[in-house]
Design an enzyme around this catalytic site. Structure first.
Site, PDB file in Angstrom:
ATOM      1  N   HIS A 185       0.803  -1.214   0.000  1.00  0.00           N
ATOM      2  CA  HIS A 185       0.000   0.000   0.000  1.00  0.00           C
ATOM      3  C   HIS A 185       0.843   1.275   0.000  1.00  0.00           C
ATOM      4  O   HIS A 185       0.400   2.305  -0.471  1.00  0.00           O
ATOM      5  CB  HIS A 185      -0.995  -0.016   1.155  1.00  0.00           C
ATOM      6  CG  HIS A 185      -2.145  -0.906   0.853  1.00  0.00           C
ATOM      7  ND1 HIS A 185      -2.106  -2.254   1.105  1.00  0.00           N
ATOM      8  CD2 HIS A 185      -3.320  -0.671   0.239  1.00  0.00           C
ATOM      9  CE1 HIS A 185      -3.225  -2.791   0.680  1.00  0.00           C
ATOM     10  NE2 HIS A 185      -3.984  -1.863   0.156  1.00  0.00           N
ATOM     11  N   ARG A 292     -10.121   4.489  -0.970  1.00  0.00           N
ATOM     12  CA  ARG A 292      -9.767   3.479   0.031  1.00  0.00           C
ATOM     13  C   ARG A 292     -10.023   4.055   1.423  1.00  0.00           C
ATOM     14  O   ARG A 292      -9.177   4.731   1.994  1.00  0.00           O
ATOM     15  CB  ARG A 292      -8.292   3.102  -0.099  1.00  0.00           C
ATOM     16  CG  ARG A 292      -7.948   2.227  -1.293  1.00  0.00           C
ATOM     17  CD  ARG A 292      -6.477   1.841  -1.264  1.00  0.00           C
ATOM     18  NE  ARG A 292      -6.157   0.745  -2.154  1.00  0.00           N
ATOM     19  CZ  ARG A 292      -5.719   0.881  -3.408  1.00  0.00           C
ATOM     20  NH1 ARG A 292      -5.553   2.082  -3.924  1.00  0.00           N
ATOM     21  NH2 ARG A 292      -5.427  -0.173  -4.132  1.00  0.00           N
ATOM     22  N   ARG A 328     -15.113   2.780  -1.102  1.00  0.00           N
ATOM     23  CA  ARG A 328     -14.999   1.398  -0.617  1.00  0.00           C
ATOM     24  C   ARG A 328     -15.017   1.419   0.903  1.00  0.00           C
ATOM     25  O   ARG A 328     -14.312   2.218   1.523  1.00  0.00           O
ATOM     26  CB  ARG A 328     -13.690   0.770  -1.096  1.00  0.00           C
ATOM     27  CG  ARG A 328     -13.524  -0.607  -0.465  1.00  0.00           C
ATOM     28  CD  ARG A 328     -12.313  -1.313  -0.948  1.00  0.00           C
ATOM     29  NE  ARG A 328     -11.107  -0.827  -0.331  1.00  0.00           N
ATOM     30  CZ  ARG A 328      -9.898  -1.250  -0.682  1.00  0.00           C
ATOM     31  NH1 ARG A 328      -9.760  -2.117  -1.653  1.00  0.00           N
ATOM     32  NH2 ARG A 328      -8.826  -0.792  -0.077  1.00  0.00           N
ATOM     33  N   GLU A 426     -12.281  -9.596  -5.948  1.00  0.00           N
ATOM     34  CA  GLU A 426     -10.830  -9.688  -5.708  1.00  0.00           C
ATOM     35  C   GLU A 426     -10.444 -11.017  -5.075  1.00  0.00           C
ATOM     36  O   GLU A 426      -9.309 -11.189  -4.641  1.00  0.00           O
ATOM     37  CB  GLU A 426     -10.341  -8.496  -4.868  1.00  0.00           C
ATOM     38  CG  GLU A 426     -11.075  -8.298  -3.556  1.00  0.00           C
ATOM     39  CD  GLU A 426     -10.584  -7.083  -2.791  1.00  0.00           C
ATOM     40  OE1 GLU A 426      -9.491  -6.577  -3.083  1.00  0.00           O
ATOM     41  OE2 GLU A 426     -11.295  -6.656  -1.867  1.00  0.00           O
ATOM     42  N   ASN A 449      -4.998  -6.561  -7.439  1.00  0.00           N
ATOM     43  CA  ASN A 449      -3.872  -6.793  -6.526  1.00  0.00           C
ATOM     44  C   ASN A 449      -4.148  -8.034  -5.678  1.00  0.00           C
ATOM     45  O   ASN A 449      -3.314  -8.923  -5.549  1.00  0.00           O
ATOM     46  CB  ASN A 449      -3.653  -5.590  -5.601  1.00  0.00           C
ATOM     47  CG  ASN A 449      -3.594  -4.286  -6.361  1.00  0.00           C
ATOM     48  OD1 ASN A 449      -3.251  -4.271  -7.527  1.00  0.00           O
ATOM     49  ND2 ASN A 449      -3.955  -3.189  -5.715  1.00  0.00           N
ATOM     50  N   ASP A 450      -5.343  -8.071  -5.110  1.00  0.00           N
ATOM     51  CA  ASP A 450      -5.688  -9.238  -4.300  1.00  0.00           C
ATOM     52  C   ASP A 450      -6.069 -10.431  -5.164  1.00  0.00           C
ATOM     53  O   ASP A 450      -5.764 -11.569  -4.814  1.00  0.00           O
ATOM     54  CB  ASP A 450      -6.822  -8.893  -3.321  1.00  0.00           C
ATOM     55  CG  ASP A 450      -6.283  -8.205  -2.085  1.00  0.00           C
ATOM     56  OD1 ASP A 450      -5.231  -8.659  -1.571  1.00  0.00           O
ATOM     57  OD2 ASP A 450      -6.860  -7.204  -1.636  1.00  0.00           O
ATOM     58  N   ARG A 460       1.250 -10.664  -1.547  1.00  0.00           N
ATOM     59  CA  ARG A 460       1.638  -9.464  -2.286  1.00  0.00           C
ATOM     60  C   ARG A 460       2.632  -8.602  -1.525  1.00  0.00           C
ATOM     61  O   ARG A 460       3.257  -7.706  -2.080  1.00  0.00           O
ATOM     62  CB  ARG A 460       0.400  -8.630  -2.667  1.00  0.00           C
ATOM     63  CG  ARG A 460      -0.369  -8.131  -1.484  1.00  0.00           C
ATOM     64  CD  ARG A 460      -1.740  -7.591  -1.875  1.00  0.00           C
ATOM     65  NE  ARG A 460      -1.757  -6.140  -1.939  1.00  0.00           N
ATOM     66  CZ  ARG A 460      -2.864  -5.417  -2.053  1.00  0.00           C
ATOM     67  NH1 ARG A 460      -4.041  -6.011  -2.134  1.00  0.00           N
ATOM     68  NH2 ARG A 460      -2.819  -4.116  -2.088  1.00  0.00           N
ATOM     69  N   CYS A 497     -10.065  -1.676 -10.539  1.00  0.00           N
ATOM     70  CA  CYS A 497      -9.448  -0.650  -9.697  1.00  0.00           C
ATOM     71  C   CYS A 497      -8.104  -1.099  -9.134  1.00  0.00           C
ATOM     72  O   CYS A 497      -7.433  -0.338  -8.455  1.00  0.00           O
ATOM     73  CB  CYS A 497     -10.389  -0.214  -8.577  1.00  0.00           C
ATOM     74  SG  CYS A 497     -10.774  -1.535  -7.433  1.00  0.00           S
TER      75      CYS A 497
HETATM   76  C1  PEP Z   1      -6.976  -4.706  -5.038  1.00  0.00           C
HETATM   77  O1  PEP Z   1      -6.906  -5.655  -4.260  1.00  0.00           O
HETATM   78  O2  PEP Z   1      -6.653  -4.761  -6.227  1.00  0.00           O
HETATM   79  C2  PEP Z   1      -7.487  -3.407  -4.565  1.00  0.00           C
HETATM   80  C3  PEP Z   1      -7.765  -2.419  -5.394  1.00  0.00           C
HETATM   81  O3  PEP Z   1      -7.606  -3.240  -3.234  1.00  0.00           O
HETATM   82  P1  PEP Z   1      -6.338  -3.030  -2.240  1.00  0.00           P
HETATM   83  O4  PEP Z   1      -5.126  -2.873  -3.098  1.00  0.00           O
HETATM   84  O5  PEP Z   1      -6.651  -1.843  -1.425  1.00  0.00           O
HETATM   85  O6  PEP Z   1      -6.356  -4.311  -1.454  1.00  0.00           O
HETATM   86 MG    MG Z   2      -7.836  -5.556  -2.320  1.00  0.00          MG
END
Ligand code: PEP
Ligand code: MG
Length: 540
Positions: A185, A292, A328, A426, A449-450, A460, A497
């Site tokens: 993050h 976020r 979110r 996700e 990402n998740d 990650r 996203c």
């Molecule tokens: C993701 O998981 O791609 C996402 C946008 O949420 P975060 O990165 O905040 O987990």
């Molecule tokens: Mg996520």
């Protein structure tokens, strides 16, 4: 000249002085055994706290308004509360150190306030905790975050999301960390801020680099301390080139994001808090595709109240001037931890109690968010989405909860607005059952990402696995294609996203899959608009 090699988390060239950030010590100092001295230390800390609060009061009144400033005023009065002062003095008399006495008395009084029936007094629990934490920090010699006199490059071993949110963002030209992964993050925050960032940088922090001239090359993953003339002029040239490329992209500012085949793609921005709205507007975002919420919870000692959340959401919604804002709900857990919820330490936090799982079990955490979101929806176009969904029943429970919140607000005569209700897709489970989930919601937003982390079974956050973390993996792309298809069949819109949405190598592929929206770091919007305008493909 000292050279450091790192992994680029965001491109660009930065030139400025190095600021080395060292972690704060939060251990309470032992008592000196002399109660007179401890009481004196406490009295001095009280005076410092008063001066800090006076300054904060003026700043808040000027920048936010009288109503918010009154909260600071209440805290100043609490510094003189005789019961609190007596409790601290008693503890010190009984051999307790000043910091421990301030902390323990704060805990006792805060619990007592929280147990009261009167809503106003209940709300004061947070103020008592805030004020005692302030006193403890002063007594422990801790600073509130990092202060930078002039713009510079922040160099650190690692930065937690909580530390990052407290940094003086307007002064930071680049981030260089010795640890961290490009999917963390903190790296995401650097992208939002549109500044170069290196993670896993091999650089000796014990070397005397604080205050020295530094260059960060976020294109090639290199940084230089005390650069020689040749390097400096090469980097200046590269910086000018990047500026020129950005200047050319300006031709796309204000233009619609429409492919050659006439398909409109929404190009939205990902942000973390109200201060990022300006960055989103500067980037020419057509809306906010991911706010976020957890960034509003990080770097503080207590959870934000409904009022604070409402103010933050309203600021974003109003700031976006009628453009859609997708909020979110809180996605705390995994790498984003806060102490005040008292969550247990877990062996597998990424697979643990995080995101919607917490909200579905703890109404007191979910309620203020939903009330604040519905209230903010009066001021513009708001959509709400929920993280970490795996099952249809979760969405049904959420919808029941939301209906209850709207009834509550109506019964209390509080104005609220309509919102679209969507989910983040996700987890592989959500992707696989996306056809069922699509019947329940107004939209999908894919968190790549998740989705990548859970599909490939790769943490990650684990820097060692960056090489294996392949968001282009056919398994990830197959799931993304399935998600878009399910959305199309159900007639709902579907966006991306996660960070992959900004990957220009896949833009055509995403359009072919049928995606309607890409939500990316503000700094990437013009570049992607150019890409979209040049696209000749159609959804298949
Ligand atoms: C993701 O998981 O791609 C996402 C946008 O949420 P975060 O990165 O905040 O987990
Ligand atoms: Mg996520």
């Amino acid at each position: 000249m000292l050279k450091g090699i790192g992994r680029p988390a965001y491109s660009g060239i930065a030139i400025g002085r190095a600021y080395v950030y060292h972690k704060q010590q939060s251990q309470l100092p032992a008592s000196c055994g002399d109660s007179v001295k401890e009481q004196q230390k406490f009295d001095e800390a009280r005076q410092v706290a008063r001066e800090q609060l006076e300054e904060l009061f003026t700043k808040t009144k000027e920048e936010i308004g009288q109503e918010q400033a009154m909260i600071i005023d209440v805290q100043m009065m609490m510094l003189d509360d005789l019961d609190y002062l007596e409790s601290v003095a008693d503890m010190i008399q009984n051999g307790c150190g000043a910091a421990k006495a301030a902390q323990d008395s704060g805990d006792i009084f805060s619990s007592a306030f929280a147990a009261m029936d009167d809503e106003y007094m209940k709300a004061r629990a947070v103020d008592v905790k805030d004020i005692s934490t302030r006193l403890v920090k002063i007594l422990c010699g801790e600073q509130n975050g990092l202060t930078m006199e002039e713009p510079g490059i922040l160099v650190a071993e690692d930065l937690t999301p909580s530390e990052t949110v407290q940094l003086p963002k307007d002064k930071i030209l680049a981030f260089v960390t010795r640890q961290g992964s490009s999917n963390s993050h903190t790296a995401i925050l650097a992208r939002i801020m549109n500044i170069p960032s290196l993670v896993q940088t091999k650089l000796d922090l014990d070397a005397d680099i604080d205050g020295k001239m530094m260059v960060v090359d976020g294109f090639n993953g290199v940084c230089y301390v005390d650069p020689d003339e040749e390097t400096l002029s090469e980097m200046r040239k590269k910086q000018q080139q990047a500026t020129e490329e950005r200047r050319q992209l300006e031709a796309y500012r204000g233009k619609p994001s429409i492919t050659k085949k006439g398909r409109k793609i929404n190009l939205f921005a990902n942000i973390g808090n109200p201060q990022d709205v300006q960055t989103a507007l500067d980037g020419d975002a057509e809306g906010i595709g991911l706010l976020r919420s957890e960034f509003l919870y990080l770097g503080r000692d207590t959870a934000p109240t409904e009022e604070e959340l409402f103010e933050a959401y309203r600021t974003v919604v109003e700031g976006m001037q009628g453009r859609r804002v997708v909020i979110r709900t809180l996605d705390i857990g995994a790498d984003k931890q806060v102490d005040y919820f008292g969550l247990d330490k877990e062996d597998n936090p990424a697979l643990g109690y995080r995101g919607i799982r917490i909200c579905l079990e703890q109404d007191e955490i979910f309620r203020p968010q939903m009330r604040a979101i519905y209230r903010a929806a009066v001021y513009g176009k708001v959509s709400v989405m929920f993280p970490m969904i795996t099952s249809v029943w979760e969405v049904q429970k959420i919808k029941e909860f939301c209906a209850k919140i709207r009834e509550e607000l109506a019964a209390e005569g509080i104005a609220y607005g309509e919102t679209e209700l969507g989910i983040m897709v996700e987890t592989p489970a959500a992707a696989v059952i996306s056809r069922e989930l699509a019947k329940e919601v107004d939209f999908f937003s894919v968190g790549t990402n998740d989705l990548t982390q859970y599909t490939l079974a790769i943490d990650r956050q684990n820097a060692k696995l960056d090489r294996f973390y392949d968001a282009h993996h056919p398994a990830v792309l197959a799931l993304m294609s399935l998600i878009a298809k399910s959305a199309q069949e159900a007639g709902i819109w579907c966006g991306i996203c996660g960070e992959l949405g900004a990957d220009a190598a896949l833009t055509e592929e995403f359009i072919k899959m049928g995606y309607d929206e890409l939500s990316v770091s503000p700094g990437r919007i013009l570049e992607l608009r150019k890409k979209i305008c040049e696209c000749e493909v159609e959804p298949q």
